[in-house]
Design a protein around this motif. Sequence first.
Motif, PDB file in Angstrom:
ATOM      1  N   UNK A  96       0.828  -1.208   0.000  1.00 34.44           N
ATOM      2  CA  UNK A  96       0.000   0.000   0.000  1.00 34.44           C
ATOM      3  C   UNK A  96       0.865   1.262   0.000  1.00 34.44           C
ATOM      4  N   UNK A  97       1.922   1.264   0.786  1.00 30.77           N
ATOM      5  CA  UNK A  97       2.794   2.442   0.856  1.00 30.77           C
ATOM      6  C   UNK A  97       3.426   2.750  -0.502  1.00 30.77           C
ATOM      7  N   UNK A  98       3.803   1.730  -1.258  1.00 26.57           N
ATOM      8  CA  UNK A  98       4.440   1.957  -2.552  1.00 26.57           C
ATOM      9  C   UNK A  98       3.415   2.186  -3.665  1.00 26.57           C
ATOM     10  N   UNK A  99       2.235   1.584  -3.540  1.00 28.65           N
ATOM     11  CA  UNK A  99       1.205   1.744  -4.567  1.00 28.65           C
ATOM     12  C   UNK A  99       0.516   3.101  -4.497  1.00 28.65           C
ATOM     13  N   UNK A 100       0.321   3.622  -3.296  1.00 30.92           N
ATOM     14  CA  UNK A 100      -0.481   4.828  -3.110  1.00 30.92           C
ATOM     15  C   UNK A 100      -0.014   6.016  -3.964  1.00 30.92           C
ATOM     16  N   UNK A 101       1.266   6.391  -3.953  1.00 34.07           N
ATOM     17  CA  UNK A 101       1.672   7.545  -4.766  1.00 34.07           C
ATOM     18  C   UNK A 101       1.459   7.312  -6.269  1.00 34.07           C
ATOM     19  N   UNK A 102       1.668   6.088  -6.712  1.00 39.92           N
ATOM     20  CA  UNK A 102       1.498   5.787  -8.135  1.00 39.92           C
ATOM     21  C   UNK A 102       0.019   5.757  -8.494  1.00 39.92           C
ATOM     22  N   UNK A 103      -0.805   5.168  -7.641  1.00 40.79           N
ATOM     23  CA  UNK A 103      -2.250   5.147  -7.887  1.00 40.79           C
ATOM     24  C   UNK A 103      -2.801   6.571  -7.938  1.00 40.79           C
TER      25      UNK A 103
END
Length: 181
Positions: A96-103
């Motif tokens: 979630x921490x790595x996906x959030x900025x990209x999402x």
Amino acid sequence: VKFEALPASEPEPEELLNPCTVWDILSSTKLGQFIGDVADFLQFPRDTATLTALGIVSSAVSMRYAVCFKHGTTKPTGLYVVTEQPPSTGKSSVLEAFELPIAKAISEMNNAIATANELDDQKEPPFYKAFITDATPEALESILHGNFGHFCMASAEQGIVNSMLGVTYGDGGQKGRKSNN
């Protein structure tokens, strides 16, 4: 011109490459600092966090960049990454921490595309689906079409592997293959 092989010699100790991990290479970059912060906060192994982050980031990078060969063919820059950690180690939180900025960035891109298409009177704007957590091969094919061939499947559970191998199907109460997730 005649080429001759150089004589073999033992390298001096200072000439040897120091073994290191991908984390060691990235640790001084902004991405590496972010990875380190996430791993330290969640008490998660840095090497696993690094590979997870690189897999997630590569999905966004491959939407914009590709490797182009001399003869004109291209290959995507996306990475296929599989990592493993025991239960209750924080895998979902790391993803979630790595996906959030990209999402968030993909959502903003989708909004910009929708606005531009409205100005051009297009009825069906293309929207990228950022991350897939579980899908049948048929559903993935549909997503690939909408994403111009790009995808990122990311999950902390084994079900995603079943999806990629084509063994995740609902059986609707009938005998057949189904997910064991």
